[in-house]
Design a protein around this motif. Structure first.
Motif, PDB file in Angstrom:
ATOM      1  N   ILE A  98       0.640  -1.015   0.089  1.00  0.00           N
ATOM      2  CA  ILE A  98      -0.055   0.139   0.114  1.00  0.00           C
ATOM      3  C   ILE A  98       0.819   1.196  -0.117  1.00  0.00           C
ATOM      4  O   ILE A  98       2.060   1.128   0.175  1.00  0.00           O
ATOM      5  N   ILE A  99       0.385   2.559  -0.209  1.00  0.00           N
ATOM      6  CA  ILE A  99       0.935   3.694   0.172  1.00  0.00           C
ATOM      7  C   ILE A  99      -0.113   4.401   1.046  1.00  0.00           C
ATOM      8  O   ILE A  99      -1.240   4.116   0.932  1.00  0.00           O
ATOM      9  N   TYR A 100       0.613   5.026   1.915  1.00  0.00           N
ATOM     10  CA  TYR A 100      -0.478   5.846   2.873  1.00  0.00           C
ATOM     11  C   TYR A 100       0.296   6.985   3.155  1.00  0.00           C
ATOM     12  O   TYR A 100       1.386   7.416   2.958  1.00  0.00           O
ATOM     13  N   HIS A 101      -0.786   7.722   3.966  1.00  0.00           N
ATOM     14  CA  HIS A 101      -0.400   9.089   4.509  1.00  0.00           C
ATOM     15  C   HIS A 101      -1.286   9.577   5.916  1.00  0.00           C
ATOM     16  O   HIS A 101      -2.421   9.035   5.858  1.00  0.00           O
ATOM     17  N   VAL A 111       3.673  10.685   0.248  1.00  0.00           N
ATOM     18  CA  VAL A 111       3.110   9.489   0.871  1.00  0.00           C
ATOM     19  C   VAL A 111       4.198   8.281   0.997  1.00  0.00           C
ATOM     20  O   VAL A 111       5.229   8.424   0.620  1.00  0.00           O
ATOM     21  N   VAL A 112       3.972   7.172   1.899  1.00  0.00           N
ATOM     22  CA  VAL A 112       5.058   6.249   2.414  1.00  0.00           C
ATOM     23  C   VAL A 112       4.585   5.032   1.847  1.00  0.00           C
ATOM     24  O   VAL A 112       3.222   4.682   1.827  1.00  0.00           O
ATOM     25  N   VAL A 149      -3.908   1.176  -2.713  1.00  0.00           N
ATOM     26  CA  VAL A 149      -3.026   0.137  -3.425  1.00  0.00           C
ATOM     27  C   VAL A 149      -2.419   0.496  -4.675  1.00  0.00           C
ATOM     28  O   VAL A 149      -3.212   0.815  -5.400  1.00  0.00           O
ATOM     29  N   PRO A 150      -1.155   0.534  -4.759  1.00  0.00           N
ATOM     30  CA  PRO A 150      -0.826   1.075  -6.183  1.00  0.00           C
ATOM     31  C   PRO A 150      -0.464  -0.070  -7.009  1.00  0.00           C
ATOM     32  O   PRO A 150      -0.435  -1.257  -6.513  1.00  0.00           O
ATOM     33  N   LEU A 151      -0.557   0.221  -8.369  1.00  0.00           N
ATOM     34  CA  LEU A 151      -0.157  -0.616  -9.419  1.00  0.00           C
ATOM     35  C   LEU A 151       1.134  -0.250  -9.745  1.00  0.00           C
ATOM     36  O   LEU A 151       1.831  -1.377  -9.946  1.00  0.00           O
ATOM     37  N   ILE A 152       1.542   0.893 -10.035  1.00  0.00           N
ATOM     38  CA  ILE A 152       2.734   1.292  -9.876  1.00  0.00           C
ATOM     39  C   ILE A 152       3.207   2.486  -8.813  1.00  0.00           C
ATOM     40  O   ILE A 152       2.208   3.564  -8.682  1.00  0.00           O
ATOM     41  N   PHE A 153       4.386   2.441  -8.224  1.00  0.00           N
ATOM     42  CA  PHE A 153       4.543   3.477  -7.326  1.00  0.00           C
ATOM     43  C   PHE A 153       5.982   3.845  -7.688  1.00  0.00           C
ATOM     44  O   PHE A 153       7.120   3.043  -7.655  1.00  0.00           O
ATOM     45  N   ILE A 154       6.369   5.066  -7.983  1.00  0.00           N
ATOM     46  CA  ILE A 154       7.926   5.637  -7.983  1.00  0.00           C
ATOM     47  C   ILE A 154       8.224   6.494  -6.988  1.00  0.00           C
ATOM     48  O   ILE A 154       7.587   7.499  -6.946  1.00  0.00           O
ATOM     49  N   ASP A 155       8.948   6.319  -6.109  1.00  0.00           N
ATOM     50  CA  ASP A 155       9.337   6.882  -4.823  1.00  0.00           C
ATOM     51  C   ASP A 155      10.481   8.142  -5.239  1.00  0.00           C
ATOM     52  O   ASP A 155      11.609   7.930  -4.842  1.00  0.00           O
ATOM     53  N   ALA A 182       2.300   7.594  -8.389  1.00  0.00           N
ATOM     54  CA  ALA A 182       1.666   6.294  -8.349  1.00  0.00           C
ATOM     55  C   ALA A 182       0.384   6.118  -9.132  1.00  0.00           C
ATOM     56  O   ALA A 182      -0.311   7.164  -9.544  1.00  0.00           O
ATOM     57  N   ILE A 183       0.225   5.156  -9.678  1.00  0.00           N
ATOM     58  CA  ILE A 183      -1.234   4.660 -10.770  1.00  0.00           C
ATOM     59  C   ILE A 183      -1.775   3.677  -9.450  1.00  0.00           C
ATOM     60  O   ILE A 183      -1.147   2.697  -9.254  1.00  0.00           O
ATOM     61  N   ILE A 184      -2.912   4.304  -9.161  1.00  0.00           N
ATOM     62  CA  ILE A 184      -3.745   3.490  -8.146  1.00  0.00           C
ATOM     63  C   ILE A 184      -4.464   2.163  -8.963  1.00  0.00           C
ATOM     64  O   ILE A 184      -5.017   2.422  -9.901  1.00  0.00           O
ATOM     65  N   ASN A 185      -4.401   1.119  -8.231  1.00  0.00           N
ATOM     66  CA  ASN A 185      -5.373   0.136  -8.403  1.00  0.00           C
ATOM     67  C   ASN A 185      -6.769   0.139  -7.817  1.00  0.00           C
ATOM     68  O   ASN A 185      -6.871  -0.265  -6.649  1.00  0.00           O
ATOM     69  N   TYR A 186      -7.684   0.572  -8.515  1.00  0.00           N
ATOM     70  CA  TYR A 186      -8.748   0.794  -8.252  1.00  0.00           C
ATOM     71  C   TYR A 186      -9.575  -0.276  -7.497  1.00  0.00           C
ATOM     72  O   TYR A 186     -10.039  -0.356  -6.509  1.00  0.00           O
TER      73      TYR A 186
END
Length: 106
Positions: free
Chosen positions: A3-6, A17-18, A71-77, A83-87
């Motif tokens: 996941i990514i979260y804040h 986001v983390v 929930v990300p499909l792709i996350f570049i930190d 992030a591209i979110i996985n709906y």
């Protein structure tokens, strides 16, 4: 589940986001990242919110904290992150958190 979260009262396009993991044991659900373990053991509300420019996220009220997660499909930190979110997985995660909240009320 990745996941990514804040943690904060509001979220926007420039919010950092983390990346973390959402895990579950027999007691409750946890968010784990960078040697931090946040217990989601007093969930007061779970809502799906749609934020312009960000997509659909889950807003959780746990104790006095507000946590936004997706929930990300792709996350570049890099920088604030991209992030591209996985709906569909984000919705599924929100439903699992609602079930955990109902289980805690019993």
């Amino acid at each position: 589940m990745q996941i990514i979260y804040h943690i904060g009262e509001k979220i926007g396009v420039e919010t950092i986001v983390v990346k973390g993991l959402l895990t579950e044991d027999t007691q409750c659900m946890y968010i784990e990242s960078n040697n931090i373990k946040i217990a989601l053991d007093n969930i007061n509300s779970v809502e799906f919110i749609k934020i312009n420019g960000l997509g659909t996220m889950v807003q959780i009220k746990n104790y006095s904290d507000t946590i936004f997660l997706a929930v990300p499909l792709i996350f570049i930190d890099k920088g604030t992150g991209f992030a591209i979110i996985n709906y569909f997985k984000t919705r599924k995660t929100g439903h699992l958190l609602k079930l955990a909240m109902q289980y805690q009320e019993k």
